[in-house]
Design a protein around this motif. Sequence first.
Motif, PDB file in Angstrom:
ATOM      1  N   GLN A 191       0.757  -1.248   0.240  1.00  0.00           N
ATOM      2  CA  GLN A 191       0.155  -0.041   0.013  1.00  0.00           C
ATOM      3  C   GLN A 191       1.009   0.926   0.225  1.00  0.00           C
ATOM      4  OE1 GLN A 191      -2.245  -0.957   3.739  1.00  0.00           O
ATOM      5  NE2 GLN A 191      -3.979  -2.000   2.080  1.00  0.00           N
ATOM      6  N   ALA A 192       1.935   1.135   0.949  1.00  0.00           N
ATOM      7  CA  ALA A 192       2.658   2.399   0.836  1.00  0.00           C
ATOM      8  C   ALA A 192       3.639   2.877  -0.628  1.00  0.00           C
ATOM      9  CB  ALA A 192       4.044   2.648   1.820  1.00  0.00           C
ATOM     10  N   ILE A 193       4.389   1.278  -1.190  1.00  0.00           N
ATOM     11  CA  ILE A 193       4.368   1.506  -2.428  1.00  0.00           C
ATOM     12  C   ILE A 193       3.411   2.659  -3.377  1.00  0.00           C
ATOM     13  CG2 ILE A 193       5.029  -0.408  -4.549  1.00  0.00           C
ATOM     14  CD1 ILE A 193       6.908  -2.246  -2.330  1.00  0.00           C
ATOM     15  N   ALA A 194       2.187   1.628  -2.773  1.00  0.00           N
ATOM     16  CA  ALA A 194       1.467   2.283  -3.946  1.00  0.00           C
ATOM     17  C   ALA A 194       1.062   3.708  -4.303  1.00  0.00           C
ATOM     18  CB  ALA A 194      -0.120   1.652  -4.137  1.00  0.00           C
ATOM     19  N   ALA A 195       1.164   3.853  -2.486  1.00  0.00           N
ATOM     20  CA  ALA A 195       0.647   5.927  -2.920  1.00  0.00           C
ATOM     21  C   ALA A 195       2.204   6.386  -3.146  1.00  0.00           C
ATOM     22  CB  ALA A 195       0.466   5.513  -1.661  1.00  0.00           C
ATOM     23  N   ALA A 196       3.658   5.864  -3.441  1.00  0.00           N
ATOM     24  CA  ALA A 196       4.450   6.958  -3.820  1.00  0.00           C
ATOM     25  C   ALA A 196       4.421   6.958  -5.648  1.00  0.00           C
ATOM     26  CB  ALA A 196       5.746   5.843  -3.746  1.00  0.00           C
ATOM     27  N   MET A 197       3.349   5.648  -6.216  1.00  0.00           N
ATOM     28  CA  MET A 197       3.581   5.703  -7.499  1.00  0.00           C
ATOM     29  C   MET A 197       2.265   6.580  -7.595  1.00  0.00           C
ATOM     30  SD  MET A 197       3.910   1.486  -8.556  1.00  0.00           S
ATOM     31  CE  MET A 197       3.297   1.095  -9.753  1.00  0.00           C
ATOM     32  N   ASP A 198       1.534   6.489  -7.293  1.00  0.00           N
ATOM     33  CA  ASP A 198       0.496   7.372  -7.308  1.00  0.00           C
ATOM     34  C   ASP A 198       0.914   9.069  -6.992  1.00  0.00           C
ATOM     35  OD1 ASP A 198      -1.790   5.632  -7.639  1.00  0.00           O
ATOM     36  OD2 ASP A 198      -1.951   5.877  -5.373  1.00  0.00           O
ATOM     37  N   HIS A 199       1.961   9.347  -5.978  1.00  0.00           N
ATOM     38  CA  HIS A 199       2.563  10.438  -5.959  1.00  0.00           C
ATOM     39  C   HIS A 199       2.843  10.663  -7.424  1.00  0.00           C
ATOM     40  CE1 HIS A 199       4.160  14.618  -3.791  1.00  0.00           C
ATOM     41  NE2 HIS A 199       4.645  13.627  -4.343  1.00  0.00           N
ATOM     42  N   GLY A 200       3.763   9.318  -7.869  1.00  0.00           N
ATOM     43  CA  GLY A 200       4.220   9.976  -9.573  1.00  0.00           C
ATOM     44  C   GLY A 200       5.215   9.597  -9.758  1.00  0.00           C
ATOM     45  N   VAL A 201       6.122   9.297  -8.263  1.00  0.00           N
ATOM     46  CA  VAL A 201       7.728   9.235  -8.699  1.00  0.00           C
ATOM     47  C   VAL A 201       8.160   8.379  -9.933  1.00  0.00           C
ATOM     48  CG1 VAL A 201       7.431   9.576  -5.959  1.00  0.00           C
ATOM     49  CG2 VAL A 201       7.276   7.238  -6.994  1.00  0.00           C
ATOM     50  N   SER A 202       9.751   8.810 -10.193  1.00  0.00           N
ATOM     51  CA  SER A 202      10.105   8.117 -11.223  1.00  0.00           C
ATOM     52  C   SER A 202      11.122   6.415 -10.857  1.00  0.00           C
ATOM     53  CB  SER A 202      11.367   8.466 -11.759  1.00  0.00           C
ATOM     54  OG  SER A 202      10.826   9.812 -12.298  1.00  0.00           O
ATOM     55  N   ARG A 203      11.348   6.573  -9.543  1.00  0.00           N
ATOM     56  CA  ARG A 203      11.651   5.074  -8.806  1.00  0.00           C
ATOM     57  C   ARG A 203      11.674   4.969  -7.236  1.00  0.00           C
ATOM     58  NH1 ARG A 203      18.186   6.297  -9.248  1.00  0.00           N
ATOM     59  NH2 ARG A 203      17.388   7.966  -7.968  1.00  0.00           N
ATOM     60  N   LEU A 204      11.468   3.843  -7.211  1.00  0.00           N
ATOM     61  CA  LEU A 204      11.583   3.981  -6.104  1.00  0.00           C
ATOM     62  C   LEU A 204      12.885   2.996  -5.221  1.00  0.00           C
ATOM     63  CD1 LEU A 204       8.046   1.382  -6.539  1.00  0.00           C
ATOM     64  CD2 LEU A 204       8.315   3.381  -5.063  1.00  0.00           C
ATOM     65  N   VAL A 205      12.827   2.922  -3.813  1.00  0.00           N
ATOM     66  CA  VAL A 205      14.219   2.762  -3.782  1.00  0.00           C
ATOM     67  C   VAL A 205      13.742   2.079  -2.348  1.00  0.00           C
ATOM     68  CG1 VAL A 205      16.408   2.939  -1.579  1.00  0.00           C
ATOM     69  CG2 VAL A 205      15.475   4.038  -3.894  1.00  0.00           C
ATOM     70  N   LEU A 206      13.416   0.884  -1.965  1.00  0.00           N
ATOM     71  CA  LEU A 206      12.446  -0.351  -0.948  1.00  0.00           C
ATOM     72  C   LEU A 206      13.797  -1.665  -0.565  1.00  0.00           C
ATOM     73  CD1 LEU A 206       9.973  -1.813  -3.261  1.00  0.00           C
ATOM     74  CD2 LEU A 206       9.909  -0.069  -2.305  1.00  0.00           C
ATOM     75  N   VAL A 221      -2.686 -17.168  -9.961  1.00  0.00           N
ATOM     76  CA  VAL A 221      -2.387 -16.266  -9.767  1.00  0.00           C
ATOM     77  C   VAL A 221      -2.724 -15.135 -11.252  1.00  0.00           C
ATOM     78  CG1 VAL A 221      -0.134 -14.746  -9.387  1.00  0.00           C
ATOM     79  CG2 VAL A 221      -0.568 -16.792  -8.425  1.00  0.00           C
ATOM     80  N   ASP A 222      -3.412 -14.296 -11.409  1.00  0.00           N
ATOM     81  CA  ASP A 222      -3.765 -13.013 -12.053  1.00  0.00           C
ATOM     82  C   ASP A 222      -3.181 -11.828 -12.396  1.00  0.00           C
ATOM     83  OD1 ASP A 222      -5.291 -11.718 -14.151  1.00  0.00           O
ATOM     84  OD2 ASP A 222      -7.221 -11.618 -13.114  1.00  0.00           O
ATOM     85  N   LEU A 223      -2.435 -11.484 -13.364  1.00  0.00           N
ATOM     86  CA  LEU A 223      -1.370 -10.630 -12.701  1.00  0.00           C
ATOM     87  C   LEU A 223      -2.119  -9.460 -13.084  1.00  0.00           C
ATOM     88  CD1 LEU A 223       1.468 -12.216 -12.490  1.00  0.00           C
ATOM     89  CD2 LEU A 223       0.561 -11.592 -10.370  1.00  0.00           C
ATOM     90  N   SER A 224      -3.296  -9.504 -14.484  1.00  0.00           N
ATOM     91  CA  SER A 224      -3.397  -8.538 -15.307  1.00  0.00           C
ATOM     92  C   SER A 224      -3.595  -7.364 -14.722  1.00  0.00           C
ATOM     93  CB  SER A 224      -5.101  -9.239 -15.852  1.00  0.00           C
ATOM     94  OG  SER A 224      -5.824  -8.934 -15.069  1.00  0.00           O
ATOM     95  N   GLY A 225      -4.334  -6.735 -13.495  1.00  0.00           N
ATOM     96  CA  GLY A 225      -3.938  -5.545 -12.666  1.00  0.00           C
ATOM     97  C   GLY A 225      -3.526  -5.442 -12.178  1.00  0.00           C
ATOM     98  N   LEU A 226      -2.253  -5.443 -12.412  1.00  0.00           N
ATOM     99  CA  LEU A 226      -0.449  -5.471 -11.331  1.00  0.00           C
ATOM    100  C   LEU A 226      -0.107  -4.294 -12.091  1.00  0.00           C
ATOM    101  CD1 LEU A 226       1.528  -6.054  -9.391  1.00  0.00           C
ATOM    102  CD2 LEU A 226       2.606  -7.268 -11.101  1.00  0.00           C
ATOM    103  N   ARG A 227       0.342  -3.129 -11.478  1.00  0.00           N
ATOM    104  CA  ARG A 227       0.666  -1.938 -11.669  1.00  0.00           C
ATOM    105  C   ARG A 227       2.142  -2.624 -12.555  1.00  0.00           C
ATOM    106  NH1 ARG A 227      -1.090   2.371  -7.107  1.00  0.00           N
ATOM    107  NH2 ARG A 227      -0.298   3.695  -9.160  1.00  0.00           N
ATOM    108  N   PRO A 228       1.824  -2.002 -13.657  1.00  0.00           N
ATOM    109  CA  PRO A 228       3.883  -2.047 -14.321  1.00  0.00           C
ATOM    110  C   PRO A 228       4.285  -1.116 -13.102  1.00  0.00           C
ATOM    111  CG  PRO A 228       1.812  -0.841 -15.741  1.00  0.00           C
ATOM    112  CD  PRO A 228       0.836  -1.061 -14.282  1.00  0.00           C
ATOM    113  N   ALA A 229       6.147  -2.466 -12.921  1.00  0.00           N
ATOM    114  CA  ALA A 229       6.675  -1.113 -11.959  1.00  0.00           C
ATOM    115  C   ALA A 229       7.549  -0.317 -12.691  1.00  0.00           C
ATOM    116  CB  ALA A 229       7.389  -2.932 -11.906  1.00  0.00           C
ATOM    117  N   PRO A 230       8.219   0.949 -11.620  1.00  0.00           N
ATOM    118  CA  PRO A 230       8.816   1.944 -12.210  1.00  0.00           C
ATOM    119  C   PRO A 230      10.276   0.715 -12.078  1.00  0.00           C
ATOM    120  CG  PRO A 230       8.238   2.651 -10.327  1.00  0.00           C
ATOM    121  CD  PRO A 230       7.218   1.119 -10.647  1.00  0.00           C
ATOM    122  N   GLU A 231      11.471   2.063 -12.003  1.00  0.00           N
ATOM    123  CA  GLU A 231      12.522   1.699 -12.138  1.00  0.00           C
ATOM    124  C   GLU A 231      12.764   1.161 -10.569  1.00  0.00           C
ATOM    125  OE1 GLU A 231      17.314   2.811 -11.535  1.00  0.00           O
ATOM    126  OE2 GLU A 231      16.003   4.602 -12.106  1.00  0.00           O
TER     127      GLU A 231
END
Length: 365
Positions: free
Chosen positions: A117-132, A175-185
């Motif tokens: 959920q936190a990853i999704a929130a960051a993606m909603d913000h529009g970041v270019s890259r995730l460091v996890l 496993v259904d990945l059709s709705g999986l959000r594409p990963a940024p870097e």
Amino acid sequence: MRVVLAPDSFKGTITAADAASALAEGWGGGAEFLMRPMADGGEGTVAAFAAAVPGAVRMPVTVDGPAGTPVDTAWLLLPATEDAPRGTAVIDLASTSGIELLGELRPFDADSTGFGQAIAAAMDHGVSRLVLGIGSSASTDGGTGVLRALGARFTDAAGSEVAPGARGLPAIARVDLSGLRPAPETLVLTDVTNPLTGPRGAAEVFGPQKGLTDGEDRARTDAALAALAALLRLDPATPGAGAAGGVGGALVAWGARLLPGASEVARLIGLAEAIASADLVITGEGSYDGQSGDGKVPSFVAGLAEDAGVPAAVVAGRITADADTSLFAASVSLTELSGSSEAALADPARWLREAGARLATETGS
């Protein structure tokens, strides 16, 4: 005198940033301090970046914690750069789905949904890259919680959603990945190289820490993880796939890259550059022991210092007899300073200040 302060967190007692501040306070005047609190992908990863990167902003978010109850936490937004023009998000699993968030262990029901959920929130913000950072996990859910929060579905033979956590793993038939959000870097930081399954896998090695103490339960979970890997088209032998109860493998299946935590944090916060201009480096962690030489923060920082020709010192809550302190010009144990491990644990900031004062006397000039 210029001193780089690059400790890890003293797990469960004081953050890396607060440890660095206490060391500086204890040292007193006569030195310029470069604050570079460290992490290896576990507890304190967000705090390390927040202290080291100018302009970093904490972004509050409420997620479903490992027990399914709300957790108020934050991810960190780093300023835009040429290679990340919309900024970089730093998120640590420890603060969203970590074991320290549990009142009691939940080996079958804890899951990693909040991290997703936190990853999704960051993606909603529009970041270019995730460091996890994925250390300190509470669950062995194979990363299904993360992927579910990002749009994946895990169903049983009847087409119903399976239960979260390790409890639902054996029932997964599709496993259904059709709705999986594409990963940024996406860069995933971990100090774990274990595969997903087998004798060194997530269930066998880390399961007992999370409450999977029964051998049959671990074997059942291991088999379920192997089946999940096949559905995700993931090689279960991938180094690091077993990190965080399988979250590492799930993120690889999503398209992320697994990287050694300490070295990548150091690169991103400019630790080597800071050390190159320093006269002394001080690092540390809660327990400096025989395992600390295997990719942990103190040994990694000592290696950078050696490469730069700069002396290093280590401060730890305890320093065990099998620990190799030959890498360091000075070493200080908070347990020895305070007289007992109980005293050191009760007030680590006080004894870190004492350690800073001792190092100023022993190494300052």
